[in-house]
Write an enzyme that holds these catalytic residues in place. Sequence first.
Site, short mmCIF file in Angstrom:
data_model
loop_
_atom_site.label_atom_id
_atom_site.label_comp_id
_atom_site.label_asym_id
_atom_site.label_seq_id
_atom_site.Cartn_x
_atom_site.Cartn_y
_atom_site.Cartn_z
N PRO A 321 7.43 9.38 38.86
CA PRO A 321 8.44 9.78 37.87
C PRO A 321 8.51 8.79 36.71
CG PRO A 321 9.28 10.11 40.07
CD PRO A 321 7.96 9.40 40.22
N ARG A 322 9.00 9.29 35.59
CA ARG A 322 8.93 8.53 34.33
C ARG A 322 9.63 7.18 34.38
NH1 ARG A 322 9.86 13.60 30.20
NH2 ARG A 322 7.72 14.36 30.42
N ASP A 323 10.77 7.12 35.08
CA ASP A 323 11.49 5.85 35.11
C ASP A 323 10.64 4.77 35.75
OD1 ASP A 323 11.83 7.48 37.40
OD2 ASP A 323 13.52 6.30 38.10
#
Length: 633
Positions: A321-323
């Site tokens: 995921p992006r985070d």
Amino acid sequence: MTSVERHPYDVVVIGAGGAGLRAVIEARQRGLSVAVVCKSLFGKAHTVMAEGGCAASMGNANSNDNWQVHFRDTMRGGKFLNNWRMAELHAREAPDRVWELETYGALFDRTADGRISQRNFGGHTYPRLAHVGDRTGLELIRTMQQKIVSLQQEDFKEHGDYEAKIKVFAECTITELIKDGDRIAGAFGYWRESGRFVLFETPAVVLATGGIGKSFKVTSNSWEYTGDGHALAMRAGASLINMEFVQFHPTGMVWPPSVKGILVTEGVRGDGGVLKNSEGKRFMFDYVPEVFKGQYAETEEEADRWYTDPDNNRRTPDLLPRDEVARAINAEVKAGRGSPHGGVFLDIASRMPAEEIKRRLPSMYHQFKELADVDITAEPMEVGPTCHYVMGGIEVDPDTAQSSVPGLFAAGECSGGMHGSNRLGGNSLSDLLVFGRRAGLGAASYVEGLADRPAVPESDVDSAAKAAVAPFDEPKDADASENPYTLHSDLQQSMNDLVGIIRKAEEIEQALAKLEEIKARVPNVTVEGHRQFNPGWHLALDLRNMLLVSECVAKAALRRTESRGGHTRDDHPQLDSLWRNRLLECRAEGEDAAVVAKEQIPMRQDLFELFEYSELAKYYSEDELAGHPGGEA
Ligand code: FAD
């Protein structure tokens, strides 16, 4: 009395991105008259910039996919803070919304056997993003506009007027919502070109104004995204939730400075591109967090095999995921292993033939060639985190999209809850379609159920007009006169530096002090000239919204003493089970934001049981897990 042009409508949709247009279509199909108002040109919205695609578990690329898997991925991506009912509706309804677009005339890319093709994206278990090259958002907007034109043609046949039921008010900015008692009665704004005032008299407003990215210096967002809908809703009495969660997309351009922050689609990694540091190392293997251990490939060989044999290999950690990816890039740069211009390398050139890159990623090819003079088919790109998306937004009822204010609805990026602490790529376009439709339906049902129509209090129109022209007043003290551009830039710099990707208490406190200082300077903002196309005046009006929304982000960020999704605290680096089910709600108190904590409603049992006990145990407390059958064994 102020001179104001007036327009009565059943429903007024503010925003002409994907969420707004889908709401317009639905409300009109219920027979209501609808105005769609947008600050920029009709067709120019963030939705049009969406590149990678629209997530929907159609199962075309992998038949194991279904709504339950999509639901699980979405909840995991949001670290279980999502409004689970929204995540459920979204996962269940997204495939129908994509199909429906094809009935409006969209044409998605195809698999060899003629089905809608789906691509891999971060956090999605299976290839799930329906796409049109890397110009998916453009196709969404094109077809929804086309659908609106076809509805207008039907209206012409019946009423002799194309605009009898749907009228577009482009380059028109709404600055205030007006209420009759506790319910919505209208929306007040101005034409950007002439500066003339306009009032929409309406019992139902759908806010679909998009994000807040312009409060940060480095952002993929364009000039319109000043948090207007968020602030309008707050001032009308609605609440915002999850405002501490701001998504920093891991891959924005870092060079040249004039284009810093412009997005490099995750589709590059979905299609095979890999992240490397200055030593040429694929560093993402070092950054798989505990909660995702076992779900991602541990060697480059396995990661590469996964692209062609996903059933027997685990996915590459480049697609965490992006985070997670944004934090990893940040750490590599900090450790001195970054690229020459302060990012890392994203390499697709060594991974596939030049023609294939140009075919799959035409916009990326042109973007780098024209803006940075980099040929991505021959050399790696330099990329780094950029403020991209706000998970927080107007708190709404999941089924009807209505806020706590009667007659006020919200959908798309300006609404909150659906994505929890972090949005998965591709889940925004599907969110717009699912909840844009629901907001249109919700507003239509609300209007149909009204016993009487609200009336617009004239005194409120006068106050809105007075507030709008205030920046033309002479400052009491000529020496204290402030330039809106200076305040804008101070605000962006403070949010970027002090409430950005990595946060800590003392810096957030400094940001809050800075916001207070800027707020105190706002009454001295003066603009020259007159109301005809005056960008300085427009910015002066936007500032009020940006300040309120930035204050929400900073106050909620200070309050949440843990790291989760799009909120990373250097001084509280771990997930904290005490915060697992706590949501932060922001409300306006005058021009200030007040934050209160409240508990998330526990997940419905059948949805809860879609997760393995062992996975939930990484997030949930023992008490919360008590009802899960996995714990009884
Ligand atoms: P927008 O499309 O942002 O539209 C907002 C509308 O509100 C505009 O018409 C604007 O003019 C209007 N408006 C704002 N304020 C006012 C006001 N005061 N008065 C009147 N009108 C107003 N998501 C994905 O799922 N997949 C992707 O591949 C993807 N790629 C992206 C690429 C980029 C570069 C960016 C920036 C975002 C991307 N996203 C993607 C995110 C997604 O595009 C946005 O979250 C989404 O399009 C927001 O849609 P919306 O309908 O909520 O608002």
